[in-house]
Write a protein that holds these residues in place. Structure first.
Motif, PDB file in Angstrom:
ATOM      1  N   LEU A  15       0.821  -1.200   0.000  1.00 31.07           N
ATOM      2  CA  LEU A  15       0.000   0.000   0.000  1.00 31.07           C
ATOM      3  C   LEU A  15       0.857   1.253   0.000  1.00 31.07           C
ATOM      4  N   VAL A  19      -0.001   3.814  -2.682  1.00 32.40           N
ATOM      5  CA  VAL A  19      -0.871   4.865  -2.175  1.00 32.40           C
ATOM      6  C   VAL A  19      -0.090   5.983  -1.501  1.00 32.40           C
ATOM      7  N   THR A 110     -13.008   7.742  10.057  1.00 27.81           N
ATOM      8  CA  THR A 110     -12.293   7.681   8.787  1.00 27.81           C
ATOM      9  C   THR A 110     -10.898   8.272   8.962  1.00 27.81           C
ATOM     10  N   THR A 115      -4.961   4.407   3.904  1.00 31.58           N
ATOM     11  CA  THR A 115      -5.614   3.097   3.910  1.00 31.58           C
ATOM     12  C   THR A 115      -5.136   2.363   5.165  1.00 31.58           C
ATOM     13  N   GLU A 116      -5.984   1.502   5.713  1.00 31.23           N
ATOM     14  CA  GLU A 116      -5.649   0.795   6.961  1.00 31.23           C
ATOM     15  C   GLU A 116      -5.702  -0.712   6.770  1.00 31.23           C
ATOM     16  N   ILE A 151      -8.859  -5.102   5.351  1.00 31.15           N
ATOM     17  CA  ILE A 151      -8.401  -3.811   4.843  1.00 31.15           C
ATOM     18  C   ILE A 151      -9.559  -2.825   4.793  1.00 31.15           C
ATOM     19  N   PRO A 153     -10.295   0.536   2.935  1.00 32.65           N
ATOM     20  CA  PRO A 153      -9.747   1.379   1.870  1.00 32.65           C
ATOM     21  C   PRO A 153      -9.684   2.860   2.253  1.00 32.65           C
ATOM     22  N   PHE A 154      -8.824   3.542   1.578  1.00 35.90           N
ATOM     23  CA  PHE A 154      -8.533   4.964   1.801  1.00 35.90           C
ATOM     24  C   PHE A 154      -9.811   5.796   1.966  1.00 35.90           C
ATOM     25  N   HIS A 158     -15.270   3.409   8.703  1.00 36.88           N
ATOM     26  CA  HIS A 158     -15.140   2.024   9.157  1.00 36.88           C
ATOM     27  C   HIS A 158     -15.232   1.928  10.674  1.00 36.88           C
ATOM     28  N   SER A 175      -1.128   3.642   5.832  1.00 44.68           N
ATOM     29  CA  SER A 175      -0.234   4.020   4.733  1.00 44.68           C
ATOM     30  C   SER A 175       0.109   5.502   4.720  1.00 44.68           C
TER      31      SER A 175
END
Length: 224
Positions: A15, A19, A110, A115-116, A151, A153-154, A158, A175
């Motif tokens: 990532l 990213v 968020t 990204t996580e 994951i 996403p960016f 979540h 990231s």
């Protein structure tokens, strides 16, 4: 457990290549350990670099202690960004340890710059993220057990909920060296100054009394 952490770190590296390079500047040196003393080096990514000849192995070492989950959310996020761990400076990555009491929640939030990758170290978590309007706000959710990875996403909203009867622990890999966090409920109902009730009433299509009630609550921040 070592295998699952390894998978998480490999995913994080991938990532960071695809990213983080678009957001965190790519390093032009092997490392740039951040320091606050302006006499010690060059200003890079918001930090001054420590003289490379003075850098030691300890500059790349950090111990993440367990968090205190005795709070209204039953969770604690211990962030390890460049501010806590200067060795991360210019590397485009950061970490967080998340501790959960039984049924503890890391509420919807968020990361505006990352990204996580989440790895469950202990316990059982129900995790999920909501896609953007472009994808009809689809909810992607799954129950994770020890050693499993998910994951976020960016930029997606979540959450994680401990659905087990015992404590849970997760490792979050992000990231960006400074990913940031916006807790949705706290941002909307606990902003400073408060958002106009007219805006929130129309947005949520509820009575003003409900908005007034929500704006009077103490919105706990579980990030340290």
């Amino acid at each position: 457990m070592k295998g699952s952490v390894g998978i998480s770190l490999i995913a994080l590296l991938a990532l960071s290549c695809s990213v983080a390079s678009a957001y965190d500047p790519s390093p032009l040196q092997d490392f740039c350990v951040g320091v606050n003393d302006t006499k010690l080096g060059v200003f890079v990514n918001g930090k001054f670099c420590k003289d490379p000849n003075l850098v030691k192995a300890e500059d790349f070492f950090f111990r993440i202690m367990p968090g205190n989950t005795d709070n209204p959310l039953g969770s604690q996020v211990t962030q390890v960004s460049v501010n806590e761990f200067p060795g991360l400076n210019t590397l485009g990555v950061s970490l967080a340890r998340i501790d959960y009491a039984p049924y503890g929640l890391n509420p919807p939030h968020t990361h505006p710059r990352a990204t996580e990758v989440l790895t469950v170290l202990e316990g059982t978590l129900m995790v999920g993220f909501v896609a953007s309007n472009q994808n009809d706000n689809r909810l992607f959710t799954k129950v994770l057990n020890k050693g499993e990875v998910f994951i976020f996403p960016f930029g997606m909203i979540h959450f994680q909920l401990n659905v087990g009867k015992d404590d849970a622990v997760a490792l979050s890999s992000l990231s960006s060296q400074n990913p940031g966090v916006i807790t949705i409920a706290k941002a909307l109902f606990g902003s400073d100054p408060l958002i106009s009730p007219d805006v929130l009433t129309k947005a949520f299509q509820v009575d003003k009394n409900i908005i007034a009630y929500l704006q009077k609550q103490q919105w706990y921040d579980n990030n340290v």
